[in-house]
Design a protein around this motif. Structure first.
Motif, PDB file in Angstrom:
ATOM      1  N   ALA A  37       0.575  -1.167   0.165  1.00 59.55           N
ATOM      2  CA  ALA A  37       0.185  -0.174  -0.078  1.00 59.55           C
ATOM      3  C   ALA A  37       0.785   1.468  -0.273  1.00 59.55           C
ATOM      4  CB  ALA A  37      -1.265  -0.184   0.917  1.00 59.55           C
ATOM      5  N   ALA A  38       1.870   1.289   0.776  1.00 58.70           N
ATOM      6  CA  ALA A  38       2.756   2.319   0.800  1.00 58.70           C
ATOM      7  C   ALA A  38       3.299   2.352  -0.883  1.00 58.70           C
ATOM      8  CB  ALA A  38       4.668   1.945   1.019  1.00 58.70           C
ATOM      9  N   ALA A  39       3.221   1.121  -0.959  1.00 53.55           N
ATOM     10  CA  ALA A  39       3.718   1.958  -3.507  1.00 53.55           C
ATOM     11  C   ALA A  39       2.868   3.221  -4.156  1.00 53.55           C
ATOM     12  CB  ALA A  39       4.079   0.731  -4.274  1.00 53.55           C
ATOM     13  N   TRP A  40       1.173   3.363  -3.661  1.00 52.78           N
ATOM     14  CA  TRP A  40       0.334   3.690  -4.118  1.00 52.78           C
ATOM     15  C   TRP A  40       0.410   5.268  -4.394  1.00 52.78           C
ATOM     16  CZ3 TRP A  40      -4.588   1.396  -0.097  1.00 52.78           C
ATOM     17  CH2 TRP A  40      -4.275   0.194  -0.381  1.00 52.78           C
ATOM     18  N   PHE A  78      -4.380  10.375   7.505  1.00 43.15           N
ATOM     19  CA  PHE A  78      -3.205  11.569   8.177  1.00 43.15           C
ATOM     20  C   PHE A  78      -1.549  11.194   7.542  1.00 43.15           C
ATOM     21  CE2 PHE A  78      -6.010  10.312  10.643  1.00 43.15           C
ATOM     22  CZ  PHE A  78      -6.517  11.509  11.636  1.00 43.15           C
ATOM     23  N   GLY A  79      -2.037  10.806   6.361  1.00 43.35           N
ATOM     24  CA  GLY A  79      -0.223  10.932   5.863  1.00 43.35           C
ATOM     25  C   GLY A  79       0.196   9.140   6.303  1.00 43.35           C
ATOM     26  N   LEU A  80      -0.508   8.436   6.907  1.00 47.43           N
ATOM     27  CA  LEU A  80       0.170   7.220   7.281  1.00 47.43           C
ATOM     28  C   LEU A  80      -0.424   5.989   6.382  1.00 47.43           C
ATOM     29  CD1 LEU A  80      -0.155   8.461  11.286  1.00 47.43           C
ATOM     30  CD2 LEU A  80       2.172   8.001   9.728  1.00 47.43           C
ATOM     31  N   ARG A  81      -1.151   6.209   6.256  1.00 52.34           N
ATOM     32  CA  ARG A  81      -2.177   5.404   5.247  1.00 52.34           C
ATOM     33  C   ARG A  81      -3.117   5.916   5.077  1.00 52.34           C
ATOM     34  NH1 ARG A  81      -5.898   2.177   7.095  1.00 52.34           N
ATOM     35  NH2 ARG A  81      -5.827   0.874   6.214  1.00 52.34           N
TER      36      ARG A  81
END
Length: 331
Positions: free
Chosen positions: A250-253, A275-278
């Motif tokens: 998901a961080a690649a999105w 919140f810029g986290l997930r």
């Protein structure tokens, strides 16, 4: 009353086709970079993994091939800490155009002592920032030959509370690894925004887009053997953290959207929605210190002097460039 048509909502699970396009992902052999490469490969594009470790790159190619039928993926040797090797790496691409590069590779050290590259640069600043700065210089002809090409730079939440010390960019004094890492990522982010300003002034169609992946944990990341293997125990023990952060898939999105979404604009920053986290990626307002154009310009000048190269994009002339000409940018 009629209203103007709206762009379709971006869906991370339904990516547009990109057959015929070519993307380079630095550090595409592991971590977030691997999932950027895997997701881009699923669009039908040619994806090149830039990695200094051939064995890890081959493992990543095998993992992508197992998940993406007929994937067009390959590897080029790329060591961002070795500035002299970068022209050969760009020539090894064998391309006459490049639709996007994702500046993803990075190194993070947790403990002293301070380490330097063969060029005498602090290792994290050299790899995370200077190497990508120089690589952009050598890729400029390929990107210029591709209308609407994109340079996607991966920042970090760690940089949000940091400030650069322009008198000690390489942490020669009072070296603290975590701070040095955060400052190297801040340098990357300032570079991405200064680059876009210069591209706009020069009338280039190439876009520079900034992303940060939010919080990403291996234990929340799906298995991709042999690149990454997650046990059931790890998944269950960290499951509550999934309410706050996410896996590296998901961080690649944000990076994948920055490469593919036609609605993305240069100078924007994409980050996870919660919140810029997930969560799914969205355009986020720039952090206040990222708008410091004076610091960004001074950083650019210092980086240019340190690497002996100045990324410059000019309108292509003639009918285009041929393979092997990617190092011909003047400094």
């Amino acid at each position: 009353m009629s209203s103007a048509p709206q762009s379709p909502r971006w869906d991370v699970h339904r990516l547009p086709h990109a057959r015929g396009r070519a993307f380079l992902v630095t550090g595409g052999n592991a971590g977030i970079g691997y999932f950027v490469a895997e997701q881009l490969a699923g669009t039908g594009a040619t994806v090149v993994l830039g990695s200094r470790d051939r064995a890890k790159a081959e493992a990543a190619l095998a993992a992508i091939g197992a998940r993406v039928p007929d994937a067009r993926v390959r590897h080029v040797p790329l060591d961002l800490a070795d500035l002299a090797s970068l022209p050969a790496s760009v020539d090894a691409l064998g391309l006459d155009r490049l639709d996007a590069v994702v500046h993803n590779a990075g190194v993070a050290l947790d403990h002293p002592p301070r380490r330097e590259t063969a060029d005498g640069h602090e290792l994290m600043f050299a790899t995370n920032h200077l190497g990508h700065f120089a690589l952009t210089h050598y890729l400029a002809p390929l990107l210029t030959a591709t209308p609407g090409s994109r340079i996607v730079t991966t920042g970090s939440f760690a940089a949000k509370s940091e400030r650069l010390d322009l008198d000690d960019l390489q942490s020669t004094h009072d070296y603290q690894p975590k701070r040095a890492y955060a400052r190297s990522k801040l340098a990357q982010m300032l570079f991405a925004l200064e680059l876009d300003r210069r591209l706009r002034v020069g009338g280039s169609t190439t876009l520079s887009v900034l992303v940060h992946p939010g919080g990403a944990l291996d234990s929340l990341t799906p298995s991709r053997p042999p690149v990454h293997v997650r046990t059931t125990g790890e998944r269950l023990s960290r499951l509550p953290l999934g309410l706050v952060v996410q896996g590296k898939d998901a961080a690649a999105w944000p990076a994948v959207r920055a490469v593919l979404d036609p609605g993305v604009r240069g100078g924007e920053m994409l980050s996870p929605r919660a919140f810029g986290l997930r969560g799914t990626p969205r355009v986020e307002p720039l952090w206040s210190h990222l708008s410091d154009t004076r610091t960004a310009a001074r950083l650019w000048a210092a980086s240019r002097d340190l690497v002996g190269a100045d990324p410059a994009f000019t309108a292509p002339t003639g009918s285009g460039r041929t393979k092997g000409s990617a190092t011909g940018v003047g400094v």
